[in-house]
Each structure stands twice: as C-alpha cells, then as structure tokens.
Design a protein around this motif. Sequence first.
Motif, PDB file in Angstrom:
ATOM      1  N   ARG A   1       0.862  -1.175   0.000  1.00 12.48           N
ATOM      2  CA  ARG A   1       0.000   0.000   0.000  1.00 12.48           C
ATOM      3  C   ARG A   1       0.906   1.236   0.000  1.00 12.48           C
ATOM      4  N   LEU A   2       1.298   1.664  -1.189  1.00 10.50           N
ATOM      5  CA  LEU A   2       2.295   2.719  -1.305  1.00 10.50           C
ATOM      6  C   LEU A   2       1.687   4.107  -1.074  1.00 10.50           C
ATOM      7  N   PRO A   3       2.488   5.037  -0.559  1.00  2.20           N
ATOM      8  CA  PRO A   3       2.030   6.420  -0.454  1.00  2.20           C
ATOM      9  C   PRO A   3       1.892   7.042  -1.842  1.00  2.20           C
ATOM     10  N   VAL A   4       1.195   8.153  -1.892  1.00  4.91           N
ATOM     11  CA  VAL A   4       0.870   8.773  -3.184  1.00  4.91           C
ATOM     12  C   VAL A   4       1.117  10.275  -3.124  1.00  4.91           C
ATOM     13  N   VAL A   5       1.669  10.810  -4.211  1.00  2.87           N
ATOM     14  CA  VAL A   5       1.850  12.255  -4.370  1.00  2.87           C
ATOM     15  C   VAL A   5       1.131  12.705  -5.636  1.00  2.87           C
ATOM     16  N   GLU A   6       0.202  13.630  -5.499  1.00  2.00           N
ATOM     17  CA  GLU A   6      -0.389  14.274  -6.668  1.00  2.00           C
ATOM     18  C   GLU A   6       0.460  15.477  -7.038  1.00  2.00           C
ATOM     19  N   LEU A   7       0.786  15.603  -8.327  1.00  2.00           N
ATOM     20  CA  LEU A   7       1.567  16.741  -8.802  1.00  2.00           C
ATOM     21  C   LEU A   7       0.713  17.584  -9.726  1.00  2.00           C
TER      22      LEU A   7
ATOM     23  N   ALA B   1     -12.730  21.255 -10.250  1.00  2.13           N
ATOM     24  CA  ALA B   1     -11.352  20.750 -10.224  1.00  2.13           C
ATOM     25  C   ALA B   1     -10.981  20.211  -8.851  1.00  2.13           C
ATOM     26  N   ALA B   2     -11.437  20.867  -7.783  1.00  2.00           N
ATOM     27  CA  ALA B   2     -11.095  20.414  -6.434  1.00  2.00           C
ATOM     28  C   ALA B   2     -11.641  19.012  -6.176  1.00  2.00           C
ATOM     29  N   ASP B   3     -12.874  18.772  -6.586  1.00  2.00           N
ATOM     30  CA  ASP B   3     -13.457  17.440  -6.392  1.00  2.00           C
ATOM     31  C   ASP B   3     -12.721  16.379  -7.203  1.00  2.00           C
ATOM     32  N   HIS B   4     -12.239  16.783  -8.378  1.00  4.02           N
ATOM     33  CA  HIS B   4     -11.481  15.815  -9.183  1.00  4.02           C
ATOM     34  C   HIS B   4     -10.200  15.411  -8.465  1.00  4.02           C
ATOM     35  N   LEU B   5      -9.497  16.394  -7.901  1.00  7.02           N
ATOM     36  CA  LEU B   5      -8.217  16.125  -7.253  1.00  7.02           C
ATOM     37  C   LEU B   5      -8.378  15.455  -5.891  1.00  7.02           C
ATOM     38  N   ALA B   6      -9.427  15.814  -5.175  1.00  6.04           N
ATOM     39  CA  ALA B   6      -9.600  15.305  -3.813  1.00  6.04           C
ATOM     40  C   ALA B   6     -10.524  14.099  -3.717  1.00  6.04           C
ATOM     41  N   GLU B   7     -11.259  13.791  -4.789  1.00  8.28           N
ATOM     42  CA  GLU B   7     -12.194  12.665  -4.754  1.00  8.28           C
ATOM     43  C   GLU B   7     -11.916  11.653  -5.871  1.00  8.28           C
ATOM     44  N   ASP B   8     -12.018  12.101  -7.118  1.00  7.63           N
ATOM     45  CA  ASP B   8     -11.851  11.174  -8.252  1.00  7.63           C
ATOM     46  C   ASP B   8     -10.514  10.452  -8.208  1.00  7.63           C
ATOM     47  N   ILE B   9      -9.449  11.226  -8.085  1.00 10.47           N
ATOM     48  CA  ILE B   9      -8.108  10.642  -8.179  1.00 10.47           C
ATOM     49  C   ILE B   9      -7.798   9.712  -7.012  1.00 10.47           C
ATOM     50  N   PRO B  10      -7.993  10.139  -5.751  1.00  9.94           N
ATOM     51  CA  PRO B  10      -7.687   9.201  -4.656  1.00  9.94           C
ATOM     52  C   PRO B  10      -8.460   7.889  -4.748  1.00  9.94           C
ATOM     53  N   HIS B  11      -9.743   7.946  -5.039  1.00  6.02           N
ATOM     54  CA  HIS B  11     -10.519   6.707  -5.133  1.00  6.02           C
ATOM     55  C   HIS B  11     -10.000   5.813  -6.266  1.00  6.02           C
ATOM     56  N   PHE B  12      -9.667   6.426  -7.389  1.00  5.25           N
ATOM     57  CA  PHE B  12      -9.182   5.657  -8.535  1.00  5.25           C
ATOM     58  C   PHE B  12      -7.828   5.015  -8.232  1.00  5.25           C
ATOM     59  N   VAL B  13      -6.915   5.766  -7.668  1.00  8.76           N
ATOM     60  CA  VAL B  13      -5.569   5.250  -7.403  1.00  8.76           C
ATOM     61  C   VAL B  13      -5.598   4.163  -6.335  1.00  8.76           C
ATOM     62  N   GLU B  14      -6.413   4.343  -5.321  1.00  2.00           N
ATOM     63  CA  GLU B  14      -6.522   3.313  -4.291  1.00  2.00           C
ATOM     64  C   GLU B  14      -7.098   2.021  -4.871  1.00  2.00           C
ATOM     65  N   ARG B  15      -8.118   2.161  -5.721  1.00  2.00           N
ATOM     66  CA  ARG B  15      -8.787   0.981  -6.282  1.00  2.00           C
ATOM     67  C   ARG B  15      -7.958   0.312  -7.378  1.00  2.00           C
ATOM     68  N   THR B  16      -7.332   1.099  -8.240  1.00  2.00           N
ATOM     69  CA  THR B  16      -6.659   0.569  -9.424  1.00  2.00           C
ATOM     70  C   THR B  16      -5.216   0.155  -9.161  1.00  2.00           C
ATOM     71  N   PHE B  17      -4.509   0.931  -8.345  1.00  2.00           N
ATOM     72  CA  PHE B  17      -3.075   0.682  -8.156  1.00  2.00           C
ATOM     73  C   PHE B  17      -2.706   0.319  -6.720  1.00  2.00           C
ATOM     74  N   GLY B  18      -3.701   0.185  -5.868  1.00  2.00           N
ATOM     75  CA  GLY B  18      -3.416  -0.222  -4.499  1.00  2.00           C
ATOM     76  C   GLY B  18      -2.747   0.843  -3.665  1.00  2.00           C
ATOM     77  N   GLY B  19      -2.968   2.103  -3.994  1.00  2.16           N
ATOM     78  CA  GLY B  19      -2.397   3.179  -3.196  1.00  2.16           C
ATOM     79  C   GLY B  19      -2.984   3.207  -1.800  1.00  2.16           C
ATOM     80  N   SER B  20      -2.244   3.763  -0.866  1.00  3.56           N
ATOM     81  CA  SER B  20      -2.702   3.860   0.507  1.00  3.56           C
ATOM     82  C   SER B  20      -3.970   4.711   0.596  1.00  3.56           C
ATOM     83  N   SER B  21      -4.791   4.410   1.572  1.00  6.59           N
ATOM     84  CA  SER B  21      -5.980   5.219   1.843  1.00  6.59           C
ATOM     85  C   SER B  21      -5.789   6.103   3.066  1.00  6.59           C
TER      86      SER B  21
END
Length: 423
Positions: free
Chosen positions: A191-197, A255-275
């Motif tokens: 469960r790797l950490p994640v950085v949004e750039l 844009a805020a909802d995309h960065l704070a909602e869409d992306i975290p849910h997708f990365v956690e589900r698809t790539f096993g990112g930390s929650s």
Amino acid sequence: MNVSLLGGWFPAVLDVLAAAVLLVAVGWRDPRWRRRVVPMVAAGAAFGTLIVAYPGARVFGLTDPLPFSVWLWFGAGLAALIVLAAGWKSAQWWRRGTAVAATALAALVCANQVNQFVGYYPTIDSAVNDWTDTPLPGQVSMSGLAHAAGASRLPSAGRLVAVDIPPAYSGFKHRQELVYLPPVWFQHRLRLPVVELVGGERGGPGDWVRLGNAVKVSDAYANRHHGYAPILVFTDATANFENDTECVNGPRGNAADHLAEDIPHFVERTFGGSSDPRQWAVAGFSMGGTCALDLVVEHPSVFDHFIDISGDLAPNSGNPAQTLRDLYGGNVALEHANEPLLVMHAHGRYQGVNGLFLTSTAELRHQHEAEELSRAAAKAGIWSRVDISPGSHVWQFAAPAFASAYPWLVDQLTHPARPSKPA
C-alpha cells in the motif's frame, strides 16, 4: 534535436536572422518610401504594440509583466505586416515574400521570448514532443502494465501509464492523466504512499514529467532505496490550456473534487495506493503550488503534506473582481472557503499536517506571501518551512527545488508517525 531554446546559439541566430530579414523587407527603396512610409511603419508598429502591451501583467494570461524584449519583437512583427500592406502594389515578388518571412520570424522570436520568460520548452525536442503527443520516456499502456506486474526481478526503473480517470464525483471533463509506479510496485503489492503533482495554469499533465523531471527524481530515489518510492499522479487540474481553475470548484469546473475525490478513489482501487491521509501529499508549481496548500488545508482527511513551489497567497485569476467572477461566479462565501488564510483560521488546529514553501530569490512577492502563509499555518498547528533559492518563476527553478525537497517528502509519507520537523 536537443538544441536549447532558452539560451545558446539557436536563439541568438534566430534573433539575427529575423532582424536581417526585416531590414531587407523594409529596404531603402525610393525617397518617398524613406520619408513617408518608413516613419508611418515605425509609428504604426509602436502604437499597435502599446495598445496590446498596456494591460501588461495579464497579457497572455501571465501573472508577471512580460519583459521588454517580447514587446520589441511583437512590434517588429507588426512592422513587417505594415510593410507588407503598404508596399504590396509597388514591391517586387521577392520583397513581398521577404516581408511575409519577416513577419513569421518575428512572431517566432516573440513566441520564444515568452518561452524564455516562463521556461516552458527548454529544447526543440521538448516542444516537438509536446506538440506531437509523443509518448513520454518509460510510458506503457494499461495492458503492458498488467504483463509487467508480479515481476520476479525488481525493475531498474518505474513506469508511466496513461489513465482515463472517471470523473464520478466531480463531473470534471479533464484530459488523460499519468501515473508513475515505482519499481517496488511491480514486485511487492504494498500500500504505497501517493503524491499528486499539479502544474501551472498553462500546461498539461505531462509538464511535471517533461519539465519538472519528477520521474527521474523518483527513479533516482528508488535506485537508492531498493526500488521504493511513492506513486506519483500527474494530474490535470485545468482541462485545457485556456481554463485556469486554480483547483477550485466553480464555473470553470469542479477541479477540487477531481483532485480530492476522483483521483484518490481511482488510485486506491486501481493501483493499491494507501488510503491513509498521512500517506498522501500534493506538490505543485505556480498555480499548482497554490493548489497544493489549498487542497491540504481544505481536505486534511485526504492529504496531510504539501510542497508549494512559488504559489500565490490564494487562488486568483487576475484582480479581485476577475477572481470573484471567473472562479466563483460572484459567490463571496465560496471564495472565502478557498482562501487558505481564512480556511486555516476557521478550521482550528490541524494534526499531522506539514509542508514546504519553496520560492526563488527573484520572486519577492512570493517570498512575502510564503512567509505570511507559513506564520498562519503555525498558528493552526501546521509545521512548515520557507526555503528561498536562487532562480526565478520558471520550471528551471521548480524542477531542482522539487528534487531537493523530495527526500523530505518521502520521509513524511513513509514514516507519518515521526515528528513533523526534519532533522
């Protein structure tokens, strides 16, 4: 062609060639041309340039005033156009062609002067690759990623994969984004950490790869740490080149909802990112720096760490009236809900949130604003530090600034229970 657009022989040759062709286009011609037409050309070009340049800082959508050299070459291009129009009937075909060439060359030099000011395309290669949508180094498809997962040997480098993240929460019509998966992802399902750039207001998801060298920085870190590094998400916060959202929800998109909602849910589900929010961070340059702080203080249940490189005091799209209209549709309450100073004051004390403000020696306004934000953050329980390094508001400053801060950021993400202050 790995030829620099920011300095060296190519821009110099381009300047000399454009000036020479313009002189040939104007020519000596007859006494009437010299006494009447040439002064008219000079006056017309100067007047036209002044009309366009008068708005100053907001021309071309840039926050800071453009340098004099940009307007000099803008005027040269106008002069070539006026010469073309004034001498069309009397000029020979070759002189007409020279005037057309002078206009094109002046426009090219003017465009590169803007490019030198912002540092967007460092080389001819980088410009061509961007215009032609050339795949980025190390980029693979989702199907290729599936084949690479579960490797018996640790890869020597991470991989980039282009992703279409569903805007399930935001409805934000964004462009294709990119995810960097470090070498360790391919061998150990951690469960790797994640950085949004987040990049600047005029750019795209690939900017942090092409210009910010984030993948190279992460690969270098991984090589020193047995393949370990965070997942990086190269986000699209603007949807297109002309849509400055400042990462807020408003008339220009959620844009805020995309960065704070869409992306975290997708990365956690698809790539096993930390929650765990303690293992999520946002880093950005220019507009992206403003976004980084804003997203963290507004969404501490999603992100706990930030790197703000040359961001502003608050989201803005120009003067206060423009900002209120463009970003918030005239809704003052919505504007206040996205101003970090007000958000931190209203929130009360944060727990485990920290970050860095990085700015350059040439950015006096950004230095003062970073200090003000850092003081306000301290009052709200957020540890932060302001670092000022040589440079100016260009990617050539942002890239090494991020590289120097990256080990600190990974340490915060990897050991969230440790004290906030680095040694």
